[in-house]
Design a protein around this motif. Structure first.
Motif, mmCIF file in Angstrom:
data_model
loop_
_atom_site.group_PDB
_atom_site.id
_atom_site.type_symbol
_atom_site.label_atom_id
_atom_site.label_comp_id
_atom_site.label_asym_id
_atom_site.label_seq_id
_atom_site.Cartn_x
_atom_site.Cartn_y
_atom_site.Cartn_z
ATOM 1 N N ILE A 1 39.211 56.552 34.348
ATOM 2 C CA ILE A 1 38.501 56.884 33.107
ATOM 3 C C ILE A 1 39.079 56.134 31.914
ATOM 4 O O ILE A 1 38.594 56.270 30.795
ATOM 5 C CB ILE A 1 38.551 58.417 32.871
ATOM 6 C CG1 ILE A 1 37.602 58.871 31.758
ATOM 7 C CG2 ILE A 1 39.975 58.875 32.545
ATOM 8 C CD1 ILE A 1 36.153 58.731 32.069
ATOM 9 N N ARG A 2 40.078 55.296 32.130
ATOM 10 C CA ARG A 2 40.753 54.613 31.026
ATOM 11 C C ARG A 2 40.200 53.207 30.760
ATOM 12 O O ARG A 2 40.751 52.452 29.967
ATOM 13 C CB ARG A 2 42.262 54.556 31.305
ATOM 14 C CG ARG A 2 42.906 55.910 31.191
ATOM 15 C CD ARG A 2 44.219 56.059 31.950
ATOM 16 N NE ARG A 2 45.241 55.133 31.528
ATOM 17 C CZ ARG A 2 46.492 55.136 32.006
ATOM 18 N NH1 ARG A 2 46.845 56.030 32.921
ATOM 19 N NH2 ARG A 2 47.366 54.251 31.577
ATOM 20 N N ALA A 3 39.116 52.847 31.412
ATOM 21 C CA ALA A 3 38.495 51.536 31.183
ATOM 22 C C ALA A 3 37.946 51.455 29.760
ATOM 23 O O ALA A 3 37.567 52.472 29.184
ATOM 24 C CB ALA A 3 37.362 51.328 32.194
ATOM 25 N N PRO B 1 36.730 44.741 31.528
ATOM 26 C CA PRO B 1 35.908 45.943 31.664
ATOM 27 C C PRO B 1 36.192 46.826 32.875
ATOM 28 O O PRO B 1 36.039 48.045 32.787
ATOM 29 C CB PRO B 1 34.476 45.394 31.710
ATOM 30 C CG PRO B 1 34.604 43.960 32.083
ATOM 31 C CD PRO B 1 35.929 43.505 31.561
ATOM 32 N N THR B 2 36.593 46.259 34.016
ATOM 33 C CA THR B 2 36.752 47.086 35.220
ATOM 34 C C THR B 2 38.047 46.738 35.947
ATOM 35 O O THR B 2 38.655 45.674 35.731
ATOM 36 C CB THR B 2 35.580 46.883 36.198
ATOM 37 O OG1 THR B 2 35.661 45.560 36.760
ATOM 38 C CG2 THR B 2 34.235 47.073 35.503
ATOM 39 N N LEU C 1 41.707 42.341 38.596
ATOM 40 C CA LEU C 1 42.354 41.684 39.726
ATOM 41 C C LEU C 1 41.888 40.248 39.912
ATOM 42 O O LEU C 1 42.249 39.595 40.898
ATOM 43 C CB LEU C 1 42.107 42.497 41.000
ATOM 44 C CG LEU C 1 42.758 43.881 41.016
ATOM 45 C CD1 LEU C 1 42.396 44.638 42.280
ATOM 46 C CD2 LEU C 1 44.272 43.773 40.873
ATOM 47 N N GLU C 2 41.086 39.743 38.997
ATOM 48 C CA GLU C 2 40.658 38.350 39.016
ATOM 49 C C GLU C 2 41.448 37.554 37.985
ATOM 50 O O GLU C 2 41.880 38.103 36.965
ATOM 51 C CB GLU C 2 39.160 38.249 38.705
ATOM 52 C CG GLU C 2 38.258 38.943 39.707
ATOM 53 C CD GLU C 2 38.316 38.308 41.085
ATOM 54 O OE1 GLU C 2 38.659 37.103 41.171
ATOM 55 O OE2 GLU C 2 38.037 39.012 42.073
ATOM 56 N N PRO C 3 41.640 36.266 38.206
ATOM 57 C CA PRO C 3 42.296 35.432 37.178
ATOM 58 C C PRO C 3 41.422 35.342 35.933
ATOM 59 O O PRO C 3 40.226 35.614 35.972
ATOM 60 C CB PRO C 3 42.438 34.075 37.870
ATOM 61 C CG PRO C 3 41.409 34.077 38.951
ATOM 62 C CD PRO C 3 41.274 35.497 39.405
ATOM 63 N N GLN C 4 42.028 34.945 34.838
ATOM 64 C CA GLN C 4 41.328 34.974 33.553
ATOM 65 C C GLN C 4 39.995 34.239 33.592
ATOM 66 O O GLN C 4 38.992 34.708 33.035
ATOM 67 C CB GLN C 4 42.198 34.385 32.451
ATOM 68 C CG GLN C 4 41.524 34.434 31.080
ATOM 69 C CD GLN C 4 42.279 33.660 30.008
ATOM 70 O OE1 GLN C 4 43.247 32.972 30.307
ATOM 71 N NE2 GLN C 4 41.847 33.783 28.763
ATOM 72 N N GLU C 5 39.944 33.106 34.263
ATOM 73 C CA GLU C 5 38.717 32.312 34.241
ATOM 74 C C GLU C 5 37.550 33.012 34.935
ATOM 75 O O GLU C 5 36.387 32.650 34.728
ATOM 76 C CB GLU C 5 38.956 30.942 34.874
ATOM 77 C CG GLU C 5 39.409 30.960 36.317
ATOM 78 C CD GLU C 5 40.928 30.982 36.459
ATOM 79 O OE1 GLU C 5 41.402 30.654 37.563
ATOM 80 O OE2 GLU C 5 41.610 31.321 35.468
ATOM 81 N N LYS C 6 37.831 34.027 35.740
ATOM 82 C CA LYS C 6 36.765 34.756 36.422
ATOM 83 C C LYS C 6 36.463 36.108 35.768
ATOM 84 O O LYS C 6 35.541 36.801 36.195
ATOM 85 C CB LYS C 6 37.123 34.959 37.889
ATOM 86 C CG LYS C 6 37.131 33.675 38.705
ATOM 87 C CD LYS C 6 37.329 33.961 40.185
ATOM 88 C CE LYS C 6 37.270 32.683 41.005
ATOM 89 N NZ LYS C 6 37.436 32.941 42.461
ATOM 90 N N VAL D 1 31.938 51.602 41.964
ATOM 91 C CA VAL D 1 32.389 50.569 42.897
ATOM 92 C C VAL D 1 33.474 49.709 42.263
ATOM 93 O O VAL D 1 34.563 49.527 42.823
ATOM 94 C CB VAL D 1 31.206 49.705 43.372
ATOM 95 C CG1 VAL D 1 31.712 48.576 44.272
ATOM 96 C CG2 VAL D 1 30.185 50.557 44.102
ATOM 97 N N ARG D 2 33.210 49.200 41.054
ATOM 98 C CA ARG D 2 34.143 48.292 40.403
ATOM 99 C C ARG D 2 35.228 49.016 39.618
ATOM 100 O O ARG D 2 36.241 48.433 39.276
ATOM 101 C CB ARG D 2 33.384 47.321 39.492
ATOM 102 C CG ARG D 2 32.381 46.445 40.257
ATOM 103 C CD ARG D 2 31.756 45.390 39.378
ATOM 104 N NE ARG D 2 32.744 44.413 38.895
ATOM 105 C CZ ARG D 2 33.219 43.412 39.617
ATOM 106 N NH1 ARG D 2 32.820 43.258 40.867
ATOM 107 N NH2 ARG D 2 34.086 42.582 39.090
ATOM 108 N N GLY D 3 35.009 50.294 39.338
ATOM 109 C CA GLY D 3 36.036 51.047 38.621
ATOM 110 C C GLY D 3 36.051 50.756 37.135
ATOM 111 O O GLY D 3 36.983 50.126 36.623
ATOM 112 N N GLY D 4 35.020 51.211 36.445
ATOM 113 C CA GLY D 4 34.904 51.001 35.004
ATOM 114 C C GLY D 4 33.497 51.339 34.573
ATOM 115 O O GLY D 4 32.653 51.728 35.385
#
Length: 474
Positions: free
Chosen positions: A386-388, A397-398, A403-408, A423-426
């Motif tokens: 709930i902290r997104a 956002p999620t 868990l993705e590098p900045q460019e993604k 699903v994505r958590g956010g």
């Protein structure tokens, strides 16, 4: 010389005059300064609706507060009055959560801890929101609330005739109160808001806070009266729960203190309470509650098998910094190592912390533990779902995006839409509804960078999915 009868009457005249003056003084105190405590039976209700001392120093007269959305509706983001600013308003309640009403001579509206520490989520767009106390608000736009009050005060429609017309349409005040509102309270409120506006001029040269975020500049510049160093102090709101488990840990995103009590009192001052008006017992009751309250469970089904796979991944890659008992949990990680946007920690140097510690030396609740960390705190992840959005500035956002590098990671998204993506958590942060309801967040803006925190970004897609599923259980 006075004759005998006149001489005898003189003390009586003086007594009558003194009595009248005393009655006038009492009346002025009663109608303008008398304080009536707000008392709530439960700690939860106290958290939601009790005063923390803002009303006496910067509270808005209740009937003016109620009238402004009808006088200046186009200055709000949309229809619905204060609800359009993202306030958490429970059905059947007279006021939003976090907006206490206290009598200080007359009824005044303030804010309290729950204003910024109440989240909402919906499972589906058609659902009513579920409110989560203690969670960081992802919808309330504190800066736009402030700007709305100032803009309305600057407008020529903010006058006694218009405001009294609105008040008279919904209630019938006594003739004394009508007179006070027309000739004293309304003009005084306008002057006060315009004066406060000058103390917020620094906002015009900074990026917007955005919904669900705040800034330490109000405390530095308005309370401590430090020199404006042009820094950006935008930060996401912190969660308020499990504080007993956080004993000894650094608090706030940049670790400016370890004391929950000092953090609570300073938050009341930042919200508008003064040194003399801050209600320390009321704040300490909130502190007692947040010490023992717990975050809510993830409200969607969890894939138990996938979460079990993610547990060891979390232990190997995250637990050292983000689990209770982790070697680095609750400590400040240098900004050069974290790699996230440096503006927030640059904003709070040791000189500011020293001024904080000196602020209340003559008070029994004086500050002693504020410091500058030059980094960001590795926080426990209890209730992380709930902290997104994530990172100290809410720039990701999620959990899946984190868990993705900045460019993604998303470069632009929308904050403030409270439909949840399990699903994505956010929260859902793109698409027509998110764009219509939310506020655009651009990671290219100063203070908004989504860089850094590269831990976990090299995991395989399967490992990332398992790790996200496990974090939903925290």
């Amino acid at each position: 010389m006075m004759s005998g009868p006149k001489k005898r009457r003189w003390p009586a005249v003086v007594a009558v005059v003194l009595l009248l003056l005393a009655l006038l003084a009492y009346g002025a105190w009663y109608k303008l300064f008398r304080q009536v405590p707000t008392v709530f039976a439960t700690d939860e209700q106290h958290f939601k609706y009790a005063s923390i001392g803002v009303e006496a120093s910067e509270g808005l007269p209740y009937w003016i507060w109620m009238s402004l959305p009808r006088i200046c509706p186009e200055m709000l983001p949309g229809p619905g009055g204060y609800a359009s600013l993202g306030t958490a308003w429970e059905p059947g309640e007279a006021m939003p959560i976090g907006f206490p009403v206290k009598t200080v001579g007359f009824e005044r509206v303030g804010i309290n801890c729950a204003t910024c520490h109440t989240a909402s989520y919906r499972k589906r767009p058609e659902d009513l929101p579920t409110y989560v106390l203690g969670a960081p608000s992802g919808r309330f736009d504190a800066q736009r609330y402030i700007r709305f009050l100032f803009a309305c005060a600057e407008d020529p429609r903010f006058n006694a005739d218009n405001i009294m017309k609105q008040i008279n349409s919904v209630t019938r005040l006594s003739w004394i109160d009508r007179t006070l509102y027309r000739y004293a309270i309304i003009p005084m409120t306008k002057r006060t808001l315009l004066k406060q506006r000058e103390t917020y001029r620094w906002m015009d040269s900074r990026p917007n806070w955005s919904v669900g975020r705040t800034d330490m500049n109000p405390f530095k510049l308005r309370v401590l009266k430090l020199h404006d160093d042009a820094t950006v102090g935008n930060t996401d709101i912190m969660p308020l729960w499990n504080m007993n488990a956080r004993n000894g840990m650094l608090l706030h995103s940049d670790g400016l203190s370890k004391s929950v009590e000092e953090a609570g009192i300073s938050a009341a001052l930042a919200a508008g309470a003064s040194r003399d008006s801050v209600d320390v017992p009321a704040v300490l009751r909130v502190v007692k509650w947040v010490r023992q309250t717990s975050p809510p469970r993830f409200p969607f089904p969890v894939d138990a098998s996938l979460a079990a796979t993610g547990g060891p991944i979390f232990k190997a890659h995250c637990a050292d910094c983000h689990s209770f008992g982790g070697a680095r949990t609750g400590t400040a990680i240098d900004k050069s190592e974290v790699g996230t946007d440096p503006n927030r920690t640059d904003h709070w140097p040791q000189a500011a912390a020293d001024a904080f510690n000196d602020y209340a030396k003559d008070k029994p609740w004086d500050f002693n533990g504020f410091a500058s960390s030059d980094g960001y705190v590795a926080l426990p992840l209890d209730g992380v779902w709930i902290r997104a959005p994530y990172l100290h500035n809410g720039s990701v956002p999620t959990l899946a995006d984190l868990l993705e590098p900045q460019e993604k990671r998303p470069k632009v998204f929308y904050r403030g839409y409270d439909v949840y993506d399990p699903v994505r958590g956010g929260f859902v942060s793109s698409g027509p509804e998110a764009e219509r309801v939310g506020v655009r967040y651009d990671t290219a803006v100063r203070g908004n960078s989504n860089a850094g925190h590269n831990w976990g970004t090299a995991l395989s897609p399967e490992e990332k999915a398992a790790l996200v599923e496990y974090m939903k259980t925290l």
